[in-house]
Design a protein around this motif. Sequence first.
Motif, PDB file in Angstrom:
ATOM      1  N   GLU A   1       0.827  -1.226   0.000  1.00  0.00           N
ATOM      2  CA  GLU A   1       0.000   0.000   0.000  1.00  0.00           C
ATOM      3  C   GLU A   1       0.858   1.272   0.000  1.00  0.00           C
ATOM      4  O   GLU A   1       0.400   2.336  -0.413  1.00  0.00           O
ATOM      5  N   LEU A   2       2.101   1.145   0.476  1.00  0.00           N
ATOM      6  CA  LEU A   2       2.992   2.323   0.502  1.00  0.00           C
ATOM      7  C   LEU A   2       3.226   2.896  -0.884  1.00  0.00           C
ATOM      8  O   LEU A   2       3.602   4.050  -1.033  1.00  0.00           O
ATOM      9  N   ARG A   3       3.001   2.068  -1.901  1.00  0.00           N
ATOM     10  CA  ARG A   3       3.252   2.548  -3.272  1.00  0.00           C
ATOM     11  C   ARG A   3       2.144   3.483  -3.760  1.00  0.00           C
ATOM     12  O   ARG A   3       2.314   4.156  -4.767  1.00  0.00           O
ATOM     13  N   VAL A   4       0.995   3.493  -3.071  1.00  0.00           N
ATOM     14  CA  VAL A   4      -0.109   4.363  -3.523  1.00  0.00           C
ATOM     15  C   VAL A   4      -0.484   5.386  -2.454  1.00  0.00           C
ATOM     16  O   VAL A   4      -1.630   5.799  -2.344  1.00  0.00           O
ATOM     17  N   LYS A   5       0.486   5.790  -1.657  1.00  0.00           N
ATOM     18  CA  LYS A   5       0.256   6.876  -0.696  1.00  0.00           C
ATOM     19  C   LYS A   5       0.530   8.211  -1.412  1.00  0.00           C
ATOM     20  O   LYS A   5       0.498   8.284  -2.629  1.00  0.00           O
ATOM     21  N   GLU A   6       0.828   9.267  -0.655  1.00  0.00           N
ATOM     22  CA  GLU A   6       1.051  10.581  -1.257  1.00  0.00           C
ATOM     23  C   GLU A   6       2.168  10.531  -2.300  1.00  0.00           C
ATOM     24  O   GLU A   6       2.276  11.400  -3.175  1.00  0.00           O
ATOM     25  N   SER A   7       3.056   9.524  -2.169  1.00  0.00           N
ATOM     26  CA  SER A   7       4.040   9.206  -3.213  1.00  0.00           C
ATOM     27  C   SER A   7       4.241   7.695  -3.154  1.00  0.00           C
ATOM     28  O   SER A   7       3.647   7.030  -2.303  1.00  0.00           O
ATOM     29  N   ASP A   8       5.115   7.171  -4.027  1.00  0.00           N
ATOM     30  CA  ASP A   8       5.533   5.774  -3.883  1.00  0.00           C
ATOM     31  C   ASP A   8       6.596   5.774  -2.781  1.00  0.00           C
ATOM     32  O   ASP A   8       7.775   6.033  -3.023  1.00  0.00           O
ATOM     33  N   ARG A   9       6.151   5.510  -1.569  1.00  0.00           N
ATOM     34  CA  ARG A   9       7.052   5.692  -0.416  1.00  0.00           C
ATOM     35  C   ARG A   9       8.151   4.645  -0.364  1.00  0.00           C
ATOM     36  O   ARG A   9       9.202   4.889   0.241  1.00  0.00           O
TER      37      ARG A   9
END
Length: 436
Positions: free
Chosen positions: A337-345
């Motif tokens: 899911e980190l890939r679709v946060k405010e950036s690809d985290r």
Amino acid sequence: MLLKARVAEPLRGRARPPGDKSISHRALILGALAHGVSEIEGLLESEDVMNTAEAVRLLGAQAEKAGDGTWRVEGAGGFRQPGETIDCGNSGTAARLLVGAVSGFKLSARFDGDQSLRKRPMNRVIAPLSQMGARFDSTENRLPLIVHGGKLKGITYRSPVSSAQVKSAVLLAGLQAEGDTILIEPERSRDHTERMLKVFGAAIDTVEMDGGAHPRVRASQLKATRIYVPADPSSAAFPVVAALITPKSEIRVEDVLMNPLRTGLYETLKEMGADFTWQERHDPIGEPVADIIVRSSKLKGVQPPAQRAPAMIDEFPILAVAAAFAQGETRIVGAAELRVKESDRISLMVDGLRACGVDAEELPDGLVVRGNGPKSVRGGAQIRTMGDHRIAMSFLVLGMASKEPVTVDDADMIATSFPGFVDCMTSLGADIRPTG
Ligand code: S3P
């Protein structure tokens, strides 16, 4: 604005980070749906939350800060046709929760957001809300989009992702639907919507299905109430990790929300050997809160279980910083899911850590950080944040304990979640300043 963090003196003193972002959005939305005047104490006055305040005004509620610092929201018991586009700015929570909340009213509402939000998936709410009876106009299920609301029917929705935004969108739509609305998710995500719906008098309970307990809501008219917003554990994470990695530090972070579905970072830091203690008490709406006392610590690498990811989803960037100062390998998995946060985290954290001389590697659903202990991180880089507030704050914390200063290329977005971040950190002893 560029900001530069230099090695800090030992951190000392106490801090009370601003109010929890998730609770703040929900307090405004539920207050706007209710009949009467709700009072919110400690609302987070960040850009994201102010976008939600403006949205509920466009939908017919009054939402203003009162003289005594509390916010008063006067709801008309439902939403009316907005006269203009609802601009959610950078906020996925505003967009997804509001799209759900308006779906059961006879109106057409256009939603938009900034460049980052326009790239984030909206299908995760469009799919269940369409099953309930709402209609959508959008290109590739992204913002800008138009919701055509109306009569809804309750559904049992098995969400493919553990997301409190999806869960909340469906439950909020369920408040206007005929029949039961039940939400099943792979791992439990934060439950602030469920807790707050109870406080607002909604018909919500849990139902045993598929071997677990899941929230169920029925059509309800909400009643105005009073909400208290404790400090955001996702913001508290920055001073906490800064104190852990800055030698000889001891700080107290006060009034932090300790909902068990939000404390994954704190559990993981304990496993890494972090020296902190907290004493729990309850706030007036039944969310656990605590003062956390943190001392600098020798950390070791760990592998947090994948099932813990939803309970620390916003804290992975700062966990990766803690891992860079730990001895040994930290392996983060189950966090696609980190890939679709405010950036690809995932990608930005790995790039930034490498630029600071840290051994880091991307995984499809996480990252590996190989740390060499305290005082081992070189720093000395300018970090590309892609306008992501949590990437910016994480690397400023890294710069407080690295050998060479660290600059972030855009610190303006910090105001979306943690206004006063620099003042908070400098009051504890950090050296973070604007730079040319
Ligand atoms: C939030 C849920 C999380 C989190 C976000 C806030 C909320 O997102 O990352 O910052 O308030 O419901 P997801 O639900 O997409 O995981």
